[in-house]
Design a protein around this motif. Sequence first.
Motif, mmCIF file in Angstrom:
data_model
loop_
_atom_site.group_PDB
_atom_site.id
_atom_site.type_symbol
_atom_site.label_atom_id
_atom_site.label_comp_id
_atom_site.label_asym_id
_atom_site.label_seq_id
_atom_site.Cartn_x
_atom_site.Cartn_y
_atom_site.Cartn_z
ATOM 1 N N ALA A 140 -47.511 -33.217 -13.755
ATOM 2 C CA ALA A 140 -46.838 -32.799 -14.921
ATOM 3 C C ALA A 140 -47.060 -31.232 -14.881
ATOM 4 C CB ALA A 140 -47.636 -33.285 -16.119
ATOM 5 N N ARG A 141 -48.000 -30.629 -14.559
ATOM 6 C CA ARG A 141 -48.455 -29.143 -14.351
ATOM 7 C C ARG A 141 -47.377 -28.497 -13.413
ATOM 8 N NH1 ARG A 141 -52.724 -26.682 -17.129
ATOM 9 N NH2 ARG A 141 -52.776 -25.334 -15.445
ATOM 10 N N ARG A 163 -44.589 -29.541 -12.807
ATOM 11 C CA ARG A 163 -43.230 -29.426 -13.196
ATOM 12 C C ARG A 163 -43.041 -28.422 -14.589
ATOM 13 N NH1 ARG A 163 -43.997 -35.295 -12.983
ATOM 14 N NH2 ARG A 163 -44.255 -35.385 -15.419
ATOM 15 N N GLY A 164 -43.976 -27.843 -14.943
ATOM 16 C CA GLY A 164 -43.921 -26.976 -15.977
ATOM 17 C C GLY A 164 -44.438 -27.606 -17.134
ATOM 18 N N ARG A 165 -45.265 -28.664 -17.258
ATOM 19 C CA ARG A 165 -45.374 -29.577 -18.345
ATOM 20 C C ARG A 165 -46.697 -29.683 -18.519
ATOM 21 N NH1 ARG A 165 -40.171 -33.993 -17.932
ATOM 22 N NH2 ARG A 165 -38.566 -32.864 -18.100
ATOM 23 N N GLY A 166 -47.036 -30.646 -19.518
ATOM 24 C CA GLY A 166 -48.700 -30.960 -19.284
ATOM 25 C C GLY A 166 -49.455 -30.477 -20.489
ATOM 26 N N GLN A 167 -48.815 -29.862 -21.247
ATOM 27 C CA GLN A 167 -49.526 -28.841 -22.337
ATOM 28 C C GLN A 167 -50.430 -29.651 -22.871
ATOM 29 O OE1 GLN A 167 -46.433 -28.358 -21.741
ATOM 30 N NE2 GLN A 167 -45.501 -26.356 -21.878
ATOM 31 N N ASP A 168 -49.988 -30.577 -23.234
ATOM 32 C CA ASP A 168 -50.631 -31.873 -24.047
ATOM 33 C C ASP A 168 -51.660 -32.775 -23.623
ATOM 34 O OD1 ASP A 168 -48.576 -33.139 -23.021
ATOM 35 O OD2 ASP A 168 -48.138 -34.337 -24.899
ATOM 36 N N LEU A 194 -49.948 -23.269 -20.183
ATOM 37 C CA LEU A 194 -50.101 -23.753 -18.662
ATOM 38 C C LEU A 194 -50.578 -22.502 -17.874
ATOM 39 C CD1 LEU A 194 -46.541 -25.634 -18.256
ATOM 40 C CD2 LEU A 194 -49.052 -26.702 -18.145
ATOM 41 N N ALA A 228 -49.968 -26.067 -28.884
ATOM 42 C CA ALA A 228 -48.865 -25.266 -28.856
ATOM 43 C C ALA A 228 -48.882 -24.161 -29.887
ATOM 44 C CB ALA A 228 -47.322 -26.037 -28.837
ATOM 45 N N SER A 271 -49.324 -19.073 -22.725
ATOM 46 C CA SER A 271 -48.886 -20.323 -22.370
ATOM 47 C C SER A 271 -50.300 -21.189 -21.906
ATOM 48 C CB SER A 271 -47.828 -20.421 -21.256
ATOM 49 O OG SER A 271 -47.815 -21.641 -20.800
ATOM 50 N N ASP A 310 -51.727 -37.481 -12.566
ATOM 51 C CA ASP A 310 -50.457 -37.508 -13.476
ATOM 52 C C ASP A 310 -50.667 -35.987 -14.001
ATOM 53 O OD1 ASP A 310 -49.686 -39.961 -12.629
ATOM 54 O OD2 ASP A 310 -50.618 -40.853 -14.681
#
Length: 254
Positions: free
Chosen positions: A68-69, A71-76, A16, A5, A14, A64
């Motif tokens: 996650a992506r 949902r706008g997540r999953g950077q890690d 993402l 991040a 980003s 998974d």
Amino acid sequence: MPVSADSSRRTGTSSLDAPPWVAMYHSVGDCSDDPYRITVSPERLDQQLAWLRRRGLRGVCVRDLLAARARGRGQDLVGLTFDDGYADFVEAALPLLQRHGCGATLFVLPGRLGGDNAWDPMGPRKPLLDKQGIRLAAACEGMEVGSHGLTHVDLTKADDSVLRSEIAGSRAALSEVIGAHVDGFCYPYGTLDRRVVDAVRDAGYGYGCAIDPGQLTGPYALPRVHIGENDTALRLLLKHKLHRLRRRPVGAAR
């Protein structure tokens, strides 16, 4: 591997916006006779997974990762895949994945249950998982089992009947083995074309994993990066940087 991040803030981008990082493994065991470079030792896999965790990253199955992506997540998160369904996945890879709190996608060949890698003309014969081994892997938290076709053939050279059997037929057979929905497909040899990609989508899969799909990049042609025994921390870092430069974001299939 995916940038942190902090580095994303420094570059003003980003993580993402970048294509998902998906690592491609095969066998985990003895590397002394390995002409195709498909094997990593348990010691090396342990080091690679530890490197991920030190960077604040976690390996997960492709299902998974994509969820996650979406949902706008999953950077890690980092996708981990193991092709061919070698028996050593349960014996060597699974305990290490669990030790490091990681998940993975295991792509298997329901037409070769309990067989070996007969499609490889060189190198040692490696046993493949049987039904019991596949069910054991599927039952573990964070693990996903997907299809690698029935028998490991180049689908771009298959006629329509073989194509249906290898793609739709393998999904039905594998669903019966694990008693669950099968969402992922992996193209044998990484070869694909529009006809093959359309067959995977039409068979009801949610995504397809390739290696270097070129212009077909999308959810049914996800690019992956080969990870081998020689991939130290420095090589992993360099592969990630190259991946970000070469790949486009994964959106709708084109």
